[in-house]
Design an enzyme around this catalytic site. Structure first.
Site, PDB file in Angstrom:
ATOM      1  N   ASP A 152      39.380  44.482  41.155  1.00 20.10           N
ATOM      2  CA  ASP A 152      39.795  43.320  41.759  1.00 20.10           C
ATOM      3  C   ASP A 152      41.108  42.640  41.145  1.00 20.10           C
ATOM      4  OD1 ASP A 152      38.936  41.832  39.402  1.00 20.10           O
ATOM      5  OD2 ASP A 152      37.062  41.600  40.426  1.00 20.10           O
ATOM      6  N   ASP A 159      43.214  39.321  40.597  1.00 25.85           N
ATOM      7  CA  ASP A 159      43.062  37.805  40.478  1.00 25.85           C
ATOM      8  C   ASP A 159      44.513  37.379  40.429  1.00 25.85           C
ATOM      9  OD1 ASP A 159      40.430  37.764  40.564  1.00 25.85           O
ATOM     10  OD2 ASP A 159      40.295  38.139  38.528  1.00 25.85           O
ATOM     11  N   ASP A 218      39.924  34.559  27.524  1.00 31.35           N
ATOM     12  CA  ASP A 218      39.180  34.754  26.635  1.00 31.35           C
ATOM     13  C   ASP A 218      39.866  35.690  25.751  1.00 31.35           C
ATOM     14  OD1 ASP A 218      38.985  36.668  28.481  1.00 31.35           O
ATOM     15  OD2 ASP A 218      36.655  36.774  28.589  1.00 31.35           O
TER      16      ASP A 218
HETATM   17  P1  ATP Z   1      37.044  43.013  35.629  1.00 36.96           P
HETATM   18  O1  ATP Z   1      37.773  44.333  35.359  1.00 36.96           O
HETATM   19  O2  ATP Z   1      35.386  43.222  34.944  1.00 36.96           O
HETATM   20  O3  ATP Z   1      37.139  42.129  36.812  1.00 36.96           O
HETATM   21  P2  ATP Z   1      38.317  40.665  34.443  1.00 36.96           P
HETATM   22  O4  ATP Z   1      38.916  40.731  32.930  1.00 36.96           O
HETATM   23  O5  ATP Z   1      39.224  40.919  35.676  1.00 36.96           O
HETATM   24  O6  ATP Z   1      37.336  42.074  34.353  1.00 36.96           O
HETATM   25  P3  ATP Z   1      37.167  38.588  35.563  1.00 36.96           P
HETATM   26  O7  ATP Z   1      35.568  38.192  35.608  1.00 36.96           O
HETATM   27  O8  ATP Z   1      37.429  39.063  36.932  1.00 36.96           O
HETATM   28  O9  ATP Z   1      37.224  39.734  34.408  1.00 36.96           O
HETATM   29  O10 ATP Z   1      37.831  37.274  35.298  1.00 36.96           O
HETATM   30  C1  ATP Z   1      39.239  37.305  35.500  1.00 36.96           C
HETATM   31  C2  ATP Z   1      39.962  36.508  34.395  1.00 36.96           C
HETATM   32  O11 ATP Z   1      39.569  35.311  33.964  1.00 36.96           O
HETATM   33  C3  ATP Z   1      39.783  37.270  32.737  1.00 36.96           C
HETATM   34  O12 ATP Z   1      40.488  38.494  32.746  1.00 36.96           O
HETATM   35  C4  ATP Z   1      39.691  36.131  32.063  1.00 36.96           C
HETATM   36  O13 ATP Z   1      41.529  35.812  31.730  1.00 36.96           O
HETATM   37  C5  ATP Z   1      39.467  35.051  32.748  1.00 36.96           C
HETATM   38  N1  ATP Z   1      38.032  34.584  32.376  1.00 36.96           N
HETATM   39  C6  ATP Z   1      37.120  35.029  33.235  1.00 36.96           C
HETATM   40  N2  ATP Z   1      35.826  34.579  32.746  1.00 36.96           N
HETATM   41  C7  ATP Z   1      36.174  34.025  31.574  1.00 36.96           C
HETATM   42  C8  ATP Z   1      35.201  33.173  30.421  1.00 36.96           C
HETATM   43  N3  ATP Z   1      34.129  33.193  30.685  1.00 36.96           N
HETATM   44  N4  ATP Z   1      36.192  32.612  29.357  1.00 36.96           N
HETATM   45  C9  ATP Z   1      37.601  32.809  29.509  1.00 36.96           C
HETATM   46  N5  ATP Z   1      38.155  33.600  30.307  1.00 36.96           N
HETATM   47  C10 ATP Z   1      37.586  33.978  31.376  1.00 36.96           C
HETATM   48 MG    MG Z   2      38.792  40.791  37.609  1.00 38.44          MG
END
Ligand code: ATP
Ligand code: MG
Length: 450
Positions: A74, A76, A152
Site C-alpha cells: 500500500d 501512504d 517506529d
Molecule cells: P506494510 O508494508 O505492512 O504496510 P508499513 O511500514 O507501511 O508496512 P503501516 O502499518 O502501513 O506499515 O504503517 C505506515 C507507517 O506508519 C509505518 O511505516 C510507520 O512509519 C508508521 N506507523 C504505523 N504504525 C505505527 C506504530 N504503531 N508506531 C509508530 N509508527 C507507526
Molecule cells: Mg503500509
C-alpha cells in the site's frame, strides 16, 4: 507516578535530540525509486497536493519497500495539509479516525491514506500519555521534521518528496535499510511502552524483510511483552492478520516464539507446541498459508486460528468424552471453551469462529466413506478448508494419510462418479423410522384416555 512522567518527558527530548535537524537529502540520481514503480493513484494524490501548494511525500513502508526493490502493498502519503484541506481537494475522500484523523482517498478498491504531519507532545507530554507511557492522543499537527519522531523504525521514517523526487532521511534509515537492520527511533523502552504493538511490528518486519533486530531491542521485547495484554483484542486481531496473511506466516510464527510473544496472543496454543506433531502441524499450516498468499489464493483467518487451537480442543474433547459425553457434544463444549478464552486476547469475529467450529467438527466426519453422511461432508460449505486441515494433520502424523488420500481421490472424480462411489455403500443411508403419530383425543370435554 510523577517521576515516571518526568522520565518519559526526558526520553522524548532525547528522541528529538537524536533526530538530525539537517536531514540527509538523497537526490533522485542517487536512489533507486522511480515513479513508474509507484501506483498511479498514489502519484495522483501526491501531485494534486503538490500543485495545490502543499508538501506531499510518500512515507513509511512504501518508501522502504521501493528502496529494497519490492512492490509496496500500500502507499501512504504524508502532507502539511490538514485532513479538511485534503478533503477539499478530492471528491473521493473520506475522513476517518478519532485518535488519528486521516484522509482516505478511494480509487476503486485501492485506498491511498493521507496523514497530516504530526508534532511531538513536548511540554504537554503528560496529557497525552497514560501512566504506563502509552500514547492516548496524537493529533497535534506539525512539520515534516516533527513527524519523523513518532514513526517506529528508522526504515519506516523516510520521505519521498514529490517536489524534487528526493528521499528525506532524518534518522539514518537509508543506511539501516542497506544494512538490513531494524532500529527503533529513540529509547526502546519508551517507544514500546507508548505503543506495545510496535513489538509485533518489529517481529513482522524482521520476518518479512529478513532484517536483524539488535540485542537491546530483543531484550526490551522480552521484558515488555506482558504489555500486550492491555491492547484491545480487536487491534491484536488486525495485527495477527498482518503477521500471518502477508506471505511470511511461518517465519513470523518462529520469530514470535523466539521473542516469547506467542503466549500473549495464543496462550492456549503455547503448551502444545512442545509436542513434535503439534508443532509440525502448525508449521505446515503457516507454510501452506504462505503458499496460498503467494499464489493469490484466498485465505481465511479461521484456518490458522483453528490450527493453533486444535491440540487443546482435541485434548479437551477426549476428556469430555471420557466423562461420558457423546463426541459431538464433547467437541462443541471444548470448542466453546477455547474460543471464549482466545477472544479475550485476540478477538475472532463470529463468522470466523463459526468456520473454526465447522473445520473441527468435520475432522471426525471424514471417517464416513459412503452414504448420506459422506455426501454431506463432501458438500459441506467448509469442506475444502476442513479437507486441507485433515491433510495437514496427516502430514504431521496427527491423522491417517489414507483418509487424506481417499478424499483427495474422490474430489478428482466427476460428480456422477462421486455419486456412484458414495452410493455403492454397504452402509446405505439409514432410513429414519417414523415415530407413530400420537393420536389427538377427540375433544369430548373429558381429559382421561382409556
Ligand atoms: P506494510 O508494508 O505492512 O504496510 P508499513 O511500514 O507501511 O508496512 P503501516 O502499518 O502501513 O506499515 O504503517 C505506515 C507507517 O506508519 C509505518 O511505516 C510507520 O512509519 C508508521 N506507523 C504505523 N504504525 C505505527 C506504530 N504503531 N508506531 C509508530 N509508527 C507507526
Ligand atoms: Mg503500509
Amino acid at each position: 507516578m510523577l517521576s515516571l512522567l518526568r522520565l518519559n518527558k526526558q526520553m522524548h527530548k532525547k528522541i528529538k535530540d537524536e533526530i538530525n535537524k539537517d536531514p540527509l537529502i538523497i537526490p533522485r540520481a542517487e536512489h533507486g525509486i522511480s515513479r513508474k514503480d509507484i501506483d498511479e493513484p498514489a502519484l495522483k494524490v501526491l501531485y494534486r497536493l503538490h500543485n495545490a501548494g502543499y508538501q506531499a511525500c510518500l512515507v513509511g513502508g512504501a518508501v522502504r519497500d521501493l528502496l529494497l526493490g519490492h512492490h509496496p502493498k500500500d502507499f501512504d502519503v504524508a502532507t502539511d495539509a490538514t485532513p479538511e484541506q485534503v478533503s477539499k481537494l478530492f471528491r473521493n475522500c473520506r475522513l476517518i479516525g478519532r485518535r488519528f484523523r486521516l484522509a482516505h482517498i478511494h480509487f476503486g478498491r485501492q485506498i491511498i491514506e493521507v496523514a497530516t504531519f504530526r508534532a511531538p507532545h513536548g511540554e504537554t507530554h503528560e496529557e497525552h500519555h497514560d501512566t504506563s507511557g502509552r500514547i492516548l492522543r496524537d493529533n497535534v499537527y506539525g512539520e515534516i521534521y516533527d513527524d519523523v519522531w513518532r514513526r517506529d523504525f528508522t526504515a519506516n521514517a523516510l520521505y519521498y518528496n514529490i517536489a524534487d523526487f528526493s528521499v528525506i532521511d532524518y534518522v539514518g534509515g537509508v543506511k539501516d535499510i542497506k544494512d538490513h537492520r531494524l532500529r527503533l527511533i529513540g529509547d526502546q523502552e519508551t517507544r514500546y511502552r507508548e505503543d506495545p504493538v510496535r513489538m509485533l511490528r518489529a517481529i513482522r518486519f524482521a520476518a518479512k524483510l529478513g532484517f536483524s533486530i539488535d540485542e537491546a531491542c530483543k531484550q526490551a521485547i522480552l521484558k515488555l511483552g506482558p504489555l500486550l495484554a492491555d491492547i484491545p483484542s480487536a487491534r491484536l486481531f488486525e495485527e495477527v492478520l498482518k503477521l500471518f496473511h502477508s506471505g511470511h506466516a511461518e517465519e513470523s510464527f518462529f520469530t514470535l516464539q523466539q521473542y516469547d510473544l506467542l503466549k500473549y496472543l495464543f496462550p492456549d496454543a503455547v503448551d502444545g507446541l512442545s509436542d513434535a506433531n503439534t508443532h509440525e502441524f502448525i508449521r505446515l499450516a503457516m507454510h501452506s498459508t504462505d503458499n496460498r498468499v503467494r499464489l493469490d489464493k484466498p485465505v481465511t483467518p479461521a484456518f490458522l486460528f483453528a490450527a493453533l487451537l486444535w491440540a487443546p480442543v482435541k485434548r479437551q474433547t477426549e476428556l469430555n468424552q471420557e466423562s461420558g459425553m457423546p463426541h459431538a457434544v464433547a467437541l462443541q463444549k471444548a470448542a466453546a471453551k477455547f474460543i471464549s478464552r482466545q477472544v479475550q486476547q485476540v478477538s475472532i469475529p463470529r463468522r470466523f469462529s463459526s468456520t473454526m467450529r465447522d473445520i473441527w467438527a468435520l475432522q471426525s466426519r471424514f471417517r464416513y466413506r459412503s452414504g448420506r453422511r459422506a455426501y454431506g461432508v463432501l458438500h459441506h460449505p467448509k469442506f475444502r478448508a476442513a479437507y486441507d486441515f485433515l491433510c495437514l494433520r496427516a502430514n504431521a502424523g496427527d491423522a491417517e494419510m489414507e483418509a487424506c488420500q481417499w478424499w483427495t481421490e474422490l474430489q478428482e472424480k466427476t460428480p456422477e462418479q462421486q455419486k456412484k462411489i458414495l452410493s455403492a455403500a454397504k452402509t446405505s443411508p439409514r432410513k429414519r423410522r417414523r415415530k407413530p403419530r400420537k393420536k389427538v383425543p377427540p375433544q369430548t370435554g373429558s381429559t382421561t384416555l382409556s
